[in-house]
Design a protein around this motif. Structure first.
Motif, PDB file in Angstrom:
ATOM      1  N   LYS A  10       0.837  -1.198   0.000  1.00 27.90           N
ATOM      2  CA  LYS A  10       0.000   0.000   0.000  1.00 27.90           C
ATOM      3  C   LYS A  10       0.876   1.254   0.000  1.00 27.90           C
ATOM      4  O   LYS A  10       0.596   2.221  -0.704  1.00 27.90           O
ATOM      5  N   SER A  11       1.953   1.224   0.775  1.00 26.12           N
ATOM      6  CA  SER A  11       2.879   2.350   0.814  1.00 26.12           C
ATOM      7  C   SER A  11       3.484   2.605  -0.563  1.00 26.12           C
ATOM      8  O   SER A  11       3.605   3.747  -1.001  1.00 26.12           O
ATOM      9  N   GLY A  12       3.841   1.514  -1.256  1.00 23.11           N
ATOM     10  CA  GLY A  12       4.408   1.654  -2.591  1.00 23.11           C
ATOM     11  C   GLY A  12       3.444   2.314  -3.555  1.00 23.11           C
ATOM     12  O   GLY A  12       3.829   3.185  -4.339  1.00 23.11           O
TER      13      GLY A  12
ATOM     14  N   VAL B 138       1.229  11.810  -9.919  1.00 20.06           N
ATOM     15  CA  VAL B 138       0.076  12.701  -9.994  1.00 20.06           C
ATOM     16  C   VAL B 138       0.491  14.111  -9.593  1.00 20.06           C
ATOM     17  O   VAL B 138       0.109  15.096 -10.233  1.00 20.06           O
ATOM     18  N   PHE B 139       1.284  14.197  -8.537  1.00 21.59           N
ATOM     19  CA  PHE B 139       1.615  15.508  -7.982  1.00 21.59           C
ATOM     20  C   PHE B 139       2.633  16.284  -8.804  1.00 21.59           C
ATOM     21  O   PHE B 139       2.644  17.515  -8.756  1.00 21.59           O
TER      22      PHE B 139
ATOM     23  N   ALA C 102      -7.854   7.446  -8.410  1.00 22.73           N
ATOM     24  CA  ALA C 102      -8.905   6.439  -8.214  1.00 22.73           C
ATOM     25  C   ALA C 102      -8.332   5.207  -7.527  1.00 22.73           C
ATOM     26  O   ALA C 102      -8.938   4.660  -6.597  1.00 22.73           O
ATOM     27  N   GLY C 103      -7.159   4.768  -7.968  1.00 17.98           N
ATOM     28  CA  GLY C 103      -6.505   3.629  -7.314  1.00 17.98           C
ATOM     29  C   GLY C 103      -6.154   3.925  -5.873  1.00 17.98           C
ATOM     30  O   GLY C 103      -6.326   3.074  -4.987  1.00 17.98           O
TER      31      GLY C 103
ATOM     32  N   MET D 107      -7.580   1.945  -2.468  1.00 20.61           N
ATOM     33  CA  MET D 107      -6.688   1.323  -1.485  1.00 20.61           C
ATOM     34  C   MET D 107      -6.744   1.979  -0.115  1.00 20.61           C
ATOM     35  O   MET D 107      -6.531   1.324   0.896  1.00 20.61           O
ATOM     36  N   SER D 108      -6.987   3.299  -0.069  1.00 17.54           N
ATOM     37  CA  SER D 108      -6.817   4.027   1.183  1.00 17.54           C
ATOM     38  C   SER D 108      -8.108   4.481   1.852  1.00 17.54           C
ATOM     39  O   SER D 108      -8.165   4.566   3.066  1.00 17.54           O
TER      40      SER D 108
END
Length: 199
Positions: free
Chosen positions: A73-75, A83-84, A109-110, A114-115
């Protein structure tokens, strides 16, 4: 850990950086006037400090996030720096193309899948990792601003050195590191120094 591996990477990169600026005459008195040398030196030092501070934000918050967020998840969250970069670039006056906007939307969206949870939203670790991605994106934009064809390796060395020194100023009082910890982590530190950091 971050401060030590970044310092080690700066030391590893210092000889090729010095060789590079010597070969291309970056600070040569025969190729530059005194004011040009002062300008290049001040821009390199200032730019390295800016890049190093953003790198510190990215690496430190990413590792803090890993204390509560899985590596996978961190990856994924860390990868939202893609994106940024165009978003921050747009705020600085660059134009983002349609493909960049579509990719940013897909990545967000991904990230949401996940978060974001229905039982309370994002965790502290999610936020820390997301802010680290913003730090990495800002670092990339800063590098793009301060780098030129003749100072790239030296800029890398100095940003790693600035990041390491700032990290040590935080780590020593906050974590009380010991030499035994560095020795115990030496194989991982050496790998991290050479592969993902210096190379």
């Amino acid at each position: 850990f971050n401060a030590v591996r970044q310092l080690m990477a700066a030391i590893v990169l210092l000889p090729p950086a010095m060789l590079s600026v010597r070969r291309n005459g970056y600070f040569s008195k025969t190729c530059n006037t005194g004011s040009e040398i002062r300008y290049k030196r001040n821009r390199l030092i200032g730019g390295s400090a800016v890049c190093g501070m953003f790198l510190l934000v990215g690496t430190a918050l990413q590792q803090l996030g890993l204390t509560t967020v899985s590596a996978g998840k961190s990856g994924f969250i860390s990868a939202t720096y893609v994106v940024f970069v165009p978003l921050l670039g747009t705020l600085l006056g660059d134009k983002a193309g349609k493909k960049a906007v579509l990719c940013a939307a897909a990545a967000l969206a991904g990230f949401a899948v996940m978060s974001l949870r229905f039982d309370g939203g994002m965790t502290r670790g999610d936020w820390q990792t997301l802010i680290s991605a913003v730090g990495f994106a800002a670092q990339m934009l800063a590098v793009n601003h301060f780098v030129d064809k003749d100072n790239s390796i030296m800029l890398s060395v100095l940003q790693l050195a600035f990041c390491s020194m700032a990290g040590l100023l935080i780590a020593v009082p906050a974590e009380h590191p010991a030499m035994s910890q560095i020795q115990a982590a030496l194989p991982l530190l050496l790998y991290s120094t050479f592969v993902p950091t210096a190379i």
